[in-house]
Design an enzyme around this catalytic site. Structure first.
Site, mmCIF file in Angstrom:
data_model
loop_
_atom_site.group_PDB
_atom_site.id
_atom_site.type_symbol
_atom_site.label_atom_id
_atom_site.label_comp_id
_atom_site.label_asym_id
_atom_site.label_seq_id
_atom_site.Cartn_x
_atom_site.Cartn_y
_atom_site.Cartn_z
ATOM 1 N N LEU A 41 93.617 59.770 5.480
ATOM 2 C CA LEU A 41 94.629 60.860 6.542
ATOM 3 C C LEU A 41 94.423 62.589 6.171
ATOM 4 O O LEU A 41 95.436 62.532 5.267
ATOM 5 C CB LEU A 41 96.296 60.789 7.095
ATOM 6 C CG LEU A 41 95.876 59.015 7.440
ATOM 7 C CD1 LEU A 41 97.597 58.776 7.502
ATOM 8 C CD2 LEU A 41 95.942 58.784 8.210
ATOM 9 N N GLY A 91 100.335 56.963 -0.289
ATOM 10 C CA GLY A 91 100.601 58.002 -0.043
ATOM 11 C C GLY A 91 99.886 57.649 1.405
ATOM 12 O O GLY A 91 100.441 56.762 2.208
ATOM 13 N N ASP A 92 98.997 59.026 1.956
ATOM 14 C CA ASP A 92 98.121 58.598 3.221
ATOM 15 C C ASP A 92 96.642 58.147 3.287
ATOM 16 O O ASP A 92 95.816 58.027 3.863
ATOM 17 C CB ASP A 92 97.818 59.844 3.855
ATOM 18 C CG ASP A 92 97.399 60.675 2.762
ATOM 19 O OD1 ASP A 92 96.589 60.091 1.540
ATOM 20 O OD2 ASP A 92 96.524 62.143 2.629
ATOM 21 N N GLU A 93 96.758 56.657 2.015
ATOM 22 C CA GLU A 93 95.121 55.773 2.419
ATOM 23 C C GLU A 93 95.701 54.336 2.443
ATOM 24 O O GLU A 93 96.465 53.842 2.402
ATOM 25 C CB GLU A 93 94.359 56.594 0.635
ATOM 26 C CG GLU A 93 94.425 57.155 0.450
ATOM 27 C CD GLU A 93 93.842 58.190 -1.332
ATOM 28 O OE1 GLU A 93 94.887 56.300 -2.182
ATOM 29 O OE2 GLU A 93 93.582 58.486 -1.500
#
Length: 249
Positions: free
Chosen positions: A180, A229-231
């Site tokens: 993201l 995280g954002d992965e």
């Protein structure tokens, strides 16, 4: 009425003497039958001057002929007294035996109830322990926030796909990596709680998208994992051709 009253008071009679006329009368027979129906433990002594008549009609209508006795007239006081004492003793012994049986039955019932309660507690404890173990295994392999498979479970599934591809040359799978952009801005400006809510919503939309594309890519199994995280990672298991992965992406 006297028998019914004593039964209601908890003080039943042990013996009843019925004076029978020379010829058995229907009234006396009905009385004996009614006594036997009202009290299943009382002893009935029929006093008669002769036993030449058949008493089958009486015996056939009594539940327990062991409680019926015929005493021939003339009566001797000693004989009647001994008979009364013997029947009373028999009556007492029977009641004591019944009380003991009732007591044992109550003990068995109570013990059975205790064992059932213990079994229910053990089953509940086993169920709770099993659920706790399953939850621990689930937590060890899934992301707490999105409930998606974590890195450990993802790598295990990828290893399975690799091993399968070694055995079946026509087997294909694909791994899609998603990141993201500018997600840090969300956390910094709106807070981590909003960022977490956004990650959960994105995970749900990705899952929904994968399910919607089943008919396009026709994958056998698809697994999406959040690796931190954002992965996110999407594992497409059993695609037909490489271009299917592009369609899913």
């Amino acid at each position: 009425e006297a028998i019914q009253k004593r039964i209601a008071q908890g003080q039943p009679y042990a013996i009843t003497f019925v004076d029978m006329p020379l010829r058995p009368s229907g009234e006396r027979i009905e009385t004996i039958e009614q006594i036997a129906k009202e009290d299943h433990e009382i002893h009935v002594v029929m006093c008669t001057i002769t036993t030449a008549y058949s008493w089958h009609e009486i015996l056939d209508n009594l539940d327990d002929t062991d409680r019926l006795l015929i005493l021939k007239k003339p009566l001797e006081n000693v004989e009647v007294s001994q008979l009364a004492h013997a029947l009373i003793e028999k009556w007492n012994l029977r009641r004591q035996a019944q009380l003991k049986m009732d007591e044992l039955a109550n003990m068995v019932e109570e013990r059975t109830a205790e064992l059932q309660h213990i079994n229910e507690m053990l089953r509940d404890e086993i169920r709770q322990r099993r659920e706790a173990e399953e939850q621990l295994r689930h937590d060890a392999l899934h992301d707490v926030l999105t409930n998606l498979p974590n890195r450990v479970l993802l790598l295990d599934r990828i290893e399975r796909c690799i091993e399968r591809s070694k055995r079946a040359k026509d087997y294909l799978f694909a791994v899609l990596f998603l990141d993201l952009d500018d997600f840090k801005v969300i956390n910094d400006s709106l807070g981590h709680s909003v960022g977490d809510a956004l990650l959960v919503e994105i995970a749900n939309r990705l899952i929904s998208s994968l399910r919607a594309l089943d008919s396009v890519s026709r994958p056998m199994v698809k697994t999406m994992a959040r690796i931190g995280g954002d992965e996110f990672v999407v594992l497409l298991d059993g695609i037909r051709k490489a271009s299917d992965a592009s369609l899913v992406a």
